[in-house]
Scaffold this active site. Structure first.
Site, PDB file in Angstrom:
ATOM      1  N   GLY A  11      -1.548  19.260   2.474  1.00  0.00           N
ATOM      2  CA  GLY A  11      -2.810  18.926   3.145  1.00  0.00           C
ATOM      3  C   GLY A  11      -3.935  19.870   2.745  1.00  0.00           C
ATOM      4  N   ASP A  34       6.489  18.862   2.776  1.00  0.00           N
ATOM      5  CA  ASP A  34       5.511  17.832   3.135  1.00  0.00           C
ATOM      6  C   ASP A  34       6.224  16.495   3.064  1.00  0.00           C
ATOM      7  OD1 ASP A  34       2.180  17.901   3.187  1.00  0.00           O
ATOM      8  OD2 ASP A  34       3.015  15.935   2.702  1.00  0.00           O
ATOM      9  N   ASP A  52      10.051  15.304   6.759  1.00  0.00           N
ATOM     10  CA  ASP A  52       9.338  14.795   7.921  1.00  0.00           C
ATOM     11  C   ASP A  52       9.618  15.812   9.022  1.00  0.00           C
ATOM     12  OD1 ASP A  52       8.595  13.671  10.290  1.00  0.00           O
ATOM     13  OD2 ASP A  52       9.690  11.788  10.013  1.00  0.00           O
ATOM     14  N   TYR A 141      -7.519  13.811  19.507  1.00  0.00           N
ATOM     15  CA  TYR A 141      -7.269  15.029  18.747  1.00  0.00           C
ATOM     16  C   TYR A 141      -7.356  16.250  19.684  1.00  0.00           C
ATOM     17  CZ  TYR A 141      -8.037  18.471  14.965  1.00  0.00           C
ATOM     18  OH  TYR A 141      -7.963  19.542  14.103  1.00  0.00           O
ATOM     19  N   LYS A 145      -4.666  19.028  20.852  1.00  0.00           N
ATOM     20  CA  LYS A 145      -4.881  20.449  20.555  1.00  0.00           C
ATOM     21  C   LYS A 145      -4.734  21.303  21.821  1.00  0.00           C
ATOM     22  CE  LYS A 145      -5.102  20.429  16.185  1.00  0.00           C
ATOM     23  NZ  LYS A 145      -3.987  21.017  15.439  1.00  0.00           N
TER      24      LYS A 145
HETATM   25  C1  AKB Z   1     -11.745  17.919  12.202  1.00  0.00           C
HETATM   26  O1  AKB Z   1     -12.949  17.714  11.973  1.00  0.00           O
HETATM   27  O2  AKB Z   1     -11.004  17.105  12.758  1.00  0.00           O
HETATM   28  C2  AKB Z   1     -11.178  19.261  11.830  1.00  0.00           C
HETATM   29  C3  AKB Z   1     -11.274  20.229  12.959  1.00  0.00           C
HETATM   30  C4  AKB Z   1     -12.557  20.892  13.262  1.00  0.00           C
HETATM   31  O3  AKB Z   1     -10.320  20.470  13.622  1.00  0.00           O
HETATM   32  N1  AKB Z   1     -11.835  19.762  10.665  1.00  0.00           N
END
Ligand code: AKB
Length: 322
Positions: A11, A34, A52, A141, A145
């Site tokens: 990545g 990966d 994986d 996301y 996180k």
């Molecule tokens: C994203 O934009 O998703 C990443 C991040 C800031 O975690 N680059």
């Protein structure tokens, strides 16, 4: 000497962190893994394996075979992709993390886990965002996180797993493309400037976000893992910052060096909404005090380096632009 296993080695971060870790600890001590089978090409010499990392048995077998004592867990979906495929984002970002932490617990490994500015949300203070503050993200996301940060803290408190990490800003590099983030424009703009002299930005003018040049991001990932544990109050999810700018600032920095460069805007509402919910700048004083974090690149130094590398690549006919 550490024996390291990296997940997501092909990545954006992995393809540069792998050679950096190999330079620091010896190529044979770093196993790059990966899902992608063409890994050998993307991360230079040293051992590689297709993995994986959601498959705990396969991961545990590789940890044993490689005698790994540290896992750099980089495999994850970025914010824009996660918003398009939220169920996949939960499965990959959380499912793989819990698998990695379980293997680390059983095999006695330390873990590096990157969090992000995405762990914050619209109710977080957006300027000089504190280390410890409100975290109510509104993107999938961000949800993964925050949950990931908490899970890492839990594995340390409950099981003593030495799991550390940083909250990365947007990362800019000239090696692997980022693929699916909200901050990707700040990479793409350099490629388009060198290739075509113009760029259409998907974020509005005035959208300030924290950013960092890849060499600083690599140092942060290595230095936090090497920090003296006695000095660590936080251990996991350290804010790390280097520069904060809006699209017009990076365009102006490019125009200083390429005077004919132009930029316009076609706003992508999904990525704009995500960006509007993220910090404009983070306060990284905890990282500075607890393990000596200090960035080396600002916008000007990064722009010099990005344009130098990409211009040279274009001259050699090797610049690949999407
Ligand atoms: C994203 O934009 O998703 C990443 C991040 C800031 O975690 N680059």
């Amino acid at each position: 000497m550490r024996r390291i296993l990296i997940t997501g080695a092909a990545g954006q971060i992995g393809s540069e962190l792998t050679p950096a870790l190999r330079a620091a600890f010896g190529a044979d001590n770093v196993l790059a893994t990966d899902l992608r089978a063409d890994l050998d090409k993307s991360c230079g010499g040293g051992p590689t394996a297709v993995l994986d990392c959601g498959d705990g048995q396969a991961l545990a077998a590789l940890v044993e075979r490689h005698r790994a004592d540290t896992i750099y867990h980089l495999a994850a979906l970025l914010s824009a992709v996660a918003e398009r495929r939220p169920q996949d984002a939960w499965r990959v970002n959380m499912g793989c993390l819990v698998t990695v932490l379980e293997v680390a617990r059983q095999k006695g490994c330390a873990v590096f886990h990157p969090s992000s500015i995405g762990a914050f949300g619209p109710t977080t203070p957006r300027d000089r965002t504190p280390q410890d503050t409100i975290q109510r993200p509104t993107s999938m996301y961000g949800v993964t996180k925050v949950a990931g940060e908490l899970l890492c803290d839990y594995y340390h408190l409950r099981y003593g797993v030495d799991v550390r990490g940083v909250r990365f800003p947007g990362i800019i590099s000239n090696v692997a493309p980022p693929g699916g983030g909200t901050t990707d424009y700040a990479v793409d703009i350099y490629y388009q400037a060198v290739a075509h002299g113009r760029y259409t930005c998907y974020l509005k003018p005035g959208t300030f976000l924290d950013m960092m040049y890849m060499p600083d991001a690599l140092r942060a990932a290595i230095e936090v893992m090497e920090a003296d544990p006695k000095r660590l109050v936080h251990r996991n999810a350290f804010n790390v910052a280097a520069m904060s700018f809006a699209p017009e600032d990076i365009a102006a920095a490019i125009r200083k060096r390429l005077p004919d460069f132009t930029m316009d805007h076609t706003v992508d509402p999904v990525r704009q909404a995500i960006a509007d919910s993220w910090p404009r700048s983070m306060d990284d004083s905890a990282a500075r005090v607890e393990w000596g974090w200090k960035p080396r690149f600002d916008l000007e130094a990064m722009t010099d380096d990005m344009l130098r590398v990409l211009t040279e690549r274009k001259r050699r006919g090797e610049l690949r632009v999407g």
